[in-house]
Design a protein around this motif. Structure first.
Motif, PDB file in Angstrom:
ATOM      1  N   ILE A   1      -4.796  -5.479  -2.750  1.00 49.24           N
ATOM      2  CA  ILE A   1      -3.462  -4.650  -2.822  1.00 49.24           C
ATOM      3  C   ILE A   1      -2.441  -5.049  -3.360  1.00 49.24           C
ATOM      4  O   ILE A   1      -2.837  -5.725  -4.396  1.00 49.24           O
ATOM      5  N   HIS A   2      -1.389  -4.121  -3.901  1.00 44.66           N
ATOM      6  CA  HIS A   2      -0.879  -4.785  -4.022  1.00 44.66           C
ATOM      7  C   HIS A   2      -0.298  -4.651  -5.875  1.00 44.66           C
ATOM      8  O   HIS A   2      -0.830  -5.551  -6.862  1.00 44.66           O
ATOM      9  N   TYR A   3      -0.741  -3.088  -5.834  1.00 41.91           N
ATOM     10  CA  TYR A   3      -1.571  -2.663  -7.639  1.00 41.91           C
ATOM     11  C   TYR A   3      -1.559  -1.407  -7.737  1.00 41.91           C
ATOM     12  O   TYR A   3      -1.384  -0.504  -6.885  1.00 41.91           O
TER      13      TYR A   3
ATOM     14  N   SER B   1       6.733 -10.639   4.985  1.00 44.69           N
ATOM     15  CA  SER B   1       5.693 -11.933   3.708  1.00 44.69           C
ATOM     16  C   SER B   1       7.572 -12.567   3.016  1.00 44.69           C
ATOM     17  O   SER B   1       7.373 -13.766   2.913  1.00 44.69           O
ATOM     18  N   HIS B   2       8.224 -11.524   2.838  1.00 42.08           N
ATOM     19  CA  HIS B   2       9.017 -12.617   1.491  1.00 42.08           C
ATOM     20  C   HIS B   2       9.947 -11.058   1.345  1.00 42.08           C
ATOM     21  O   HIS B   2      10.082  -9.913   2.207  1.00 42.08           O
ATOM     22  N   GLY B   3      11.401 -11.297   0.818  1.00 38.94           N
ATOM     23  CA  GLY B   3      12.500 -10.832   1.181  1.00 38.94           C
ATOM     24  C   GLY B   3      12.795  -9.537  -0.104  1.00 38.94           C
ATOM     25  O   GLY B   3      14.135  -8.637  -0.543  1.00 38.94           O
TER      26      GLY B   3
ATOM     27  N   ASP C   1      12.705  -5.671  -2.541  1.00 43.45           N
ATOM     28  CA  ASP C   1      12.307  -5.238  -1.167  1.00 43.45           C
ATOM     29  C   ASP C   1      11.296  -4.309  -1.569  1.00 43.45           C
ATOM     30  O   ASP C   1      11.407  -3.743  -0.888  1.00 43.45           O
ATOM     31  N   ASP C   2      10.140  -4.924  -2.255  1.00 43.16           N
ATOM     32  CA  ASP C   2       8.799  -3.750  -2.191  1.00 43.16           C
ATOM     33  C   ASP C   2       8.089  -4.152  -1.029  1.00 43.16           C
ATOM     34  O   ASP C   2       6.703  -4.654  -0.871  1.00 43.16           O
ATOM     35  N   HIS C   3       8.667  -5.142  -0.265  1.00 46.33           N
ATOM     36  CA  HIS C   3       7.604  -6.291   1.362  1.00 46.33           C
ATOM     37  C   HIS C   3       8.758  -5.768   2.122  1.00 46.33           C
ATOM     38  O   HIS C   3       8.676  -5.670   3.042  1.00 46.33           O
ATOM     39  N   TYR C   4      10.028  -6.116   2.104  1.00 48.99           N
ATOM     40  CA  TYR C   4      11.017  -5.897   3.309  1.00 48.99           C
ATOM     41  C   TYR C   4      11.513  -4.818   3.824  1.00 48.99           C
ATOM     42  O   TYR C   4      11.339  -3.832   4.462  1.00 48.99           O
TER      43      TYR C   4
ATOM     44  N   GLY D   1       0.777 -11.647   1.271  1.00 49.47           N
ATOM     45  CA  GLY D   1       1.729 -11.436   1.289  1.00 49.47           C
ATOM     46  C   GLY D   1       1.665 -11.507  -1.056  1.00 49.47           C
ATOM     47  O   GLY D   1       0.660 -11.222  -1.368  1.00 49.47           O
ATOM     48  N   ASP D   2       2.938 -11.860  -1.521  1.00 49.95           N
ATOM     49  CA  ASP D   2       3.151 -11.860  -3.469  1.00 49.95           C
ATOM     50  C   ASP D   2       2.626 -13.762  -3.148  1.00 49.95           C
ATOM     51  O   ASP D   2       3.349 -14.470  -2.968  1.00 49.95           O
ATOM     52  N   THR D   3       1.770 -13.991  -4.101  1.00 50.99           N
ATOM     53  CA  THR D   3       1.665 -15.444  -4.672  1.00 50.99           C
ATOM     54  C   THR D   3       0.153 -15.320  -5.494  1.00 50.99           C
ATOM     55  O   THR D   3       0.037 -14.422  -6.168  1.00 50.99           O
TER      56      THR D   3
ATOM     57  N   GLY E   1      -0.754   1.135   0.459  1.00 55.27           N
ATOM     58  CA  GLY E   1      -0.288   1.149  -1.092  1.00 55.27           C
ATOM     59  C   GLY E   1       0.499   0.095  -1.192  1.00 55.27           C
ATOM     60  O   GLY E   1       1.218  -0.800   0.125  1.00 55.27           O
ATOM     61  N   HIS E   2       0.696  -0.186  -2.365  1.00 50.99           N
ATOM     62  CA  HIS E   2       1.127  -1.189  -2.324  1.00 50.99           C
ATOM     63  C   HIS E   2       1.120  -2.542  -1.768  1.00 50.99           C
ATOM     64  O   HIS E   2      -0.566  -2.758  -1.506  1.00 50.99           O
ATOM     65  N   ALA E   3       2.095  -3.635  -0.611  1.00 56.75           N
ATOM     66  CA  ALA E   3       1.487  -4.275   0.053  1.00 56.75           C
ATOM     67  C   ALA E   3       2.025  -3.952   1.597  1.00 56.75           C
ATOM     68  O   ALA E   3       1.671  -4.610   2.355  1.00 56.75           O
TER      69      ALA E   3
END
Ligand code: NI
Ligand code: MN
Length: 223
Positions: A185-187, A49-51, A53-56, A135-137, A9-11
């Motif tokens: 993803i990311h939904y 992918s980046h910093g 909180d929902d990824h790190y 990632g997020d883009t 779930g998420h990324a």
């Protein structure tokens, strides 16, 4: 032995081959999907992918518990190293060969979540499976270049809107990336990104004649 992809779930997802695993954007603590705990994760490698909180997420706890190698931008790696992690920093366009294959860092147009950094995605060769993790883009036309080294088997693209591409742009992105299978993803992690992955796969198939696959959070697929 087959390669598998587990989606949390998420990324957050993990690629596994025998006892070798790489986990991507390991956000478990606070992830409303609640499909795994950080202490459940056994992995030798972590890609961030980046910093935000929902990824790190739980990167530092997982890295230290597993003596895992954190692969990310130099700025994220600096943060992880300060947190006691082993790191392999890359900059956009850079690639590292590792025992499972390779990771190449590609751009993502988004906030970095750390001072001075860039958001990123990656192209992964994991035991012969070729995968693009966006990632997020937002949408950007150079996504057309991500398959320049050969066909991509899978693309994982965000569809949740607000913070990333929404469904319309993600479907166009999928047509440009032209992976054999695109996984949304990311939904639905929060109400603000409550988008239906089925609408994405339906649009992708109807408008672009491309194959989408919804991987239910908490499940695995064979690659
Ligand atoms: Ni973000
Ligand atoms: Mn995000």
């Amino acid at each position: 032995m087959v390669n598998t992809l587990t989606y949390f779930g998420h990324a957050a997802f993990m690629l596994t081959h025998d006892d070798q695993s790489i986990v991507f954007d390991p956000f478990f603590t606070g992830n409303t999907w609640d499909k795994a705990k950080a202490e459940d994760i056994k992995a030798q490698y972590i890609f961030v992918s980046h910093g935000h909180d929902d990824h790190y997420g739980d990167t530092e706890a997982i890295a230290k518990a597993n003596d895992a190698l954190v692969i990310s931008t130099a700025e994220i790696c600096q943060k992880a190293a300060q947190g006691g992690c082993k790191t392999h920093p890359l900059h956009l366009g850079g690639k590292v060969d590792l025992p499972f294959g390779s990771i190449r860092l590609v751009p993502a147009f988004h906030g970095a979540g750390v001072p001075g950094g860039h958001a990123a995605g990656c192209l992964v060769d994991f035991y012969g499976t070729h995968l693009y993790f966006a990632g997020d883009t937002c949408l950007y036309s150079d996504m057309k270049l991500h398959n320049r080294f050969g066909n991509l088997d899978y693309a994982l693209l965000p569809i949740g809107d607000t913070y990333t591409m929404g469904i319309d742009d993600a479907a166009l992105a999928a047509s440009w990336v032209d992976a054999t299978v695109t996984i949304p993803i990311h939904y639905k992690t929060w109400p603000v990104i409550d988008k239906e992955p089925g609408r994405f796969t339906a649009l992708l198939e109807a408008k672009y004649k491309k194959s989408g696959l919804i991987v239910e959070p908490g499940t695995s697929i064979e690659l």
